[in-house]
Design a protein around this motif. Structure first.
Motif, PDB file in Angstrom:
ATOM      1  N   GLY A 148      15.663   8.528  10.071  1.00  0.00           N
ATOM      2  CA  GLY A 148      15.242   9.920  10.035  1.00  0.00           C
ATOM      3  C   GLY A 148      16.360  10.924   9.964  1.00  0.00           C
ATOM      4  O   GLY A 148      16.120  12.117  10.120  1.00  0.00           O
ATOM      5  N   ALA A 160      10.590  13.472   8.818  1.00  0.00           N
ATOM      6  CA  ALA A 160       9.164  13.781   8.851  1.00  0.00           C
ATOM      7  C   ALA A 160       8.918  15.183   8.311  1.00  0.00           C
ATOM      8  O   ALA A 160       9.423  16.172   8.838  1.00  0.00           O
ATOM      9  CB  ALA A 160       8.637  13.675  10.276  1.00  0.00           C
ATOM     10  N   GLU A 175       6.201  11.091   6.653  1.00  0.00           N
ATOM     11  CA  GLU A 175       7.643  10.984   6.458  1.00  0.00           C
ATOM     12  C   GLU A 175       7.938  10.611   5.005  1.00  0.00           C
ATOM     13  O   GLU A 175       7.092  10.082   4.294  1.00  0.00           O
ATOM     14  CB  GLU A 175       8.228   9.918   7.381  1.00  0.00           C
ATOM     15  CG  GLU A 175       8.044  10.184   8.860  1.00  0.00           C
ATOM     16  CD  GLU A 175       6.709   9.712   9.400  1.00  0.00           C
ATOM     17  OE1 GLU A 175       6.412  10.015  10.565  1.00  0.00           O
ATOM     18  OE2 GLU A 175       5.954   9.052   8.648  1.00  0.00           O
ATOM     19  N   ASP A 226      10.289   5.513   7.930  1.00  0.00           N
ATOM     20  CA  ASP A 226       8.926   5.233   7.477  1.00  0.00           C
ATOM     21  C   ASP A 226       8.976   3.921   6.705  1.00  0.00           C
ATOM     22  O   ASP A 226       9.658   2.996   7.113  1.00  0.00           O
ATOM     23  CB  ASP A 226       8.397   6.400   6.638  1.00  0.00           C
ATOM     24  CG  ASP A 226       6.888   6.365   6.478  1.00  0.00           C
ATOM     25  OD1 ASP A 226       6.172   6.128   7.464  1.00  0.00           O
ATOM     26  OD2 ASP A 226       6.413   6.587   5.342  1.00  0.00           O
TER      27      ASP A 226
END
Length: 452
Positions: free
Chosen positions: A122, A176, A182, A207
């Motif tokens: 992320g 996200a 995401e 993801d």
């Protein structure tokens, strides 16, 4: 498979889109058209005329769109880091191309802008490629890709060409756009068979590693490492072919079920055509065999759902905790029973439930033992333990060796009859590896500590 609310998409896109690309041109870059600003090697905004990024280190700042038929070419050995504060994503729109053609000894790396030891899933968005190939979604208006980028995908051109991804690594993606939406490591929306995707590794994505939204693109030599959600996700009419793919899961998993393969015809699970029907051979899907407690969301090796069809051949399902070959919904199971789907010449050695029926599939196969009997009658082998497969060191997260040992059952048992001989290269082994390690030179299983 998560759909993005349109108002959220539009709002996020408005915040991230700017009007030009800024690059440090040096002396070697193609500078025709578009905005060019000297200074650090910065990519931001919109690339609406063709560009070449010379070998070096670049910073991806915010959502960068390639459109207007432009081609973005990236030289071998280039490293592209996302800005830490203004997290980036690269979106190649319909009609445009990305030529990221690395080499085994000079891969192209997309990664986090954080320092070694601080990188995590992320840290940035990922790569999204959108093409004009068919999907099973309505074409007017065209569907919008998930991930907060508000761009359409799909069309009627099966052999559409969106460029080349070869010897490429994508690391620490998965920002996200909103809860449950995401960006995947590599998102392919309506990408056509004229596109080349070979030797790609997605590592520690927040993801899915790879998600295919329809399209016809074919791929070879794919790697998924430490994915938070699914390793390979297919839906909305994807009908391409993939040979040689390996996934190795790490902790933790997403709050959703995190699977080796998740495959749906569409979100409604209806009979929309073209049916999602990936044709897959020589996969090695490895789950964390002894995962318990808070990490138990590592789910299925194969999760075929929502009226999908599939061909899954010459592959290894190893270690997943919930189940191995799982079918959910009656339509999915019926297609397998009728021969419209195939599960042949595979090795299944998982923690529990080598075969599983759920969600209505029981109306077609009353018990999992009936699925097992059909699979074994068509060349598949069910082994009691992961160790029985005799791979060299498949659960090593930083230096895995997926090659079969001498005497391994994986060295024999493949059958390519009925598969497209123009694409699939026949092997005697099942799984992604025989005696040759095609990972050497360009992959990395230590991206958290690599020096870039």
């Amino acid at each position: 498979m998560k759909l993005v609310k349109q108002f959220a998409v539009v709002a996020l896109s408005a915040l991230t889109i700017t009007s030009c690309i800024k690059v440090d041109v040096g002396d070697d870059i193609n500078t025709g058209g578009g905005g060019v600003v000297p200074g650090d090697n910065i990519l931001n905004g919109t690339i609406d005329q063709s560009r070449t990024l010379t070998k070096g280190t670049w910073t991806l700042k915010g959502y960068v769109y390639v459109n207007n038929g432009a081609t973005l070419t990236i030289e071998p050995g280039t490293v592209i880091k996302s800005d830490v504060a203004d997290k980036g994503a690269l979106i190649v729109e319909r009609g445009s191309k990305l030529i990221a053609d690395g080499k085994a000894d000079a891969p192209i790396v997309f990664t986090s802008g954080k320092a070694a030891g601080e990188r995590a899933p992320g840290d940035w968005g990922g790569i999204i490629i959108l093409g004009n190939a068919p999907t099973n979604r309505p074409t007017s208006p065209a569907p919008i890709i998930e991930g907060g980028v508000n761009r359409p995908y799909g069309g009627t051109v099966a052999n559409d060409n969106s460029g080349i991804l070869r010897y490429v690594r994508i690391e620490f993606s998965g920002i996200a756009a909103e809860p449950g939406s995401e960006i995947n490591g590599l998102t392919l929306g309506g990408v056509g068979s004229g596109t080349i995707i070979e030797n790609v590794q997605v590592s520690f994505g927040g993801d899915d590693a790879y998600e295919f939204f329809g399209g016809t693109v074919n791929c070879k030599n794919l790697v998924a490492l430490g994915t938070m959600d699914d390793d390979f996700d297919f839906d909305f009419g994807y009908s391409g072919k993939i040979q040689n793919a390996v996934s190795l899961r790490d902790k933790p998993a997403d709050t959703d079920q995190a699977n080796g393969i998740e495959c749906d015809n569409n979100g409604a699970g209806d009979a929309a055509e073209p049916f999602t029907r990936p044709v897959l051979s020589n996969f090695t899907l490895i789950g964390p065999y002894d995962t318990t407690g808070s990490n138990s969301n590592h789910g299925f090796s194969n999760r075929w759902r929502k009226a999908t069809r599939f061909v899954f051949r010459n592959s290894i399902l190893l270690g997943h905790r919930k189940a191995g070959f799982s079918m959910e919904t009656a339509a999915t199971a019926q297609a397998y029973k009728d021969g419209q789907s195939e599960f042949k010449n595979n090795i299944v050695a998982v923690f529990t439930k080598p075969y599983n029926v759920a969600g209505g599939a029981e109306t077609v196969f009353a018990t999992a033992d009936l699925v097992k009997a059909k699979a074994e009658s068509e060349g598949s082998r069910t082994l009691a333990s992961r160790d029985d497969v005799q791979l060299t060191d498949p659960f090593n997260l930083t230096a895995p060796n997926f090659l079969p040992k001498a005497g391994s059952p994986a060295l024999t048992g493949a059958d390519f009859s009925g598969l497209d001989a123009a694409f699939f290269s026949p092997t005697t082994h099942v799984g992604a590896f025989g005696t040759t390690n095609w990972l050497q030179g360009w992959t990395s299983f230590n991206p958290k500590t690599n020096s870039y």
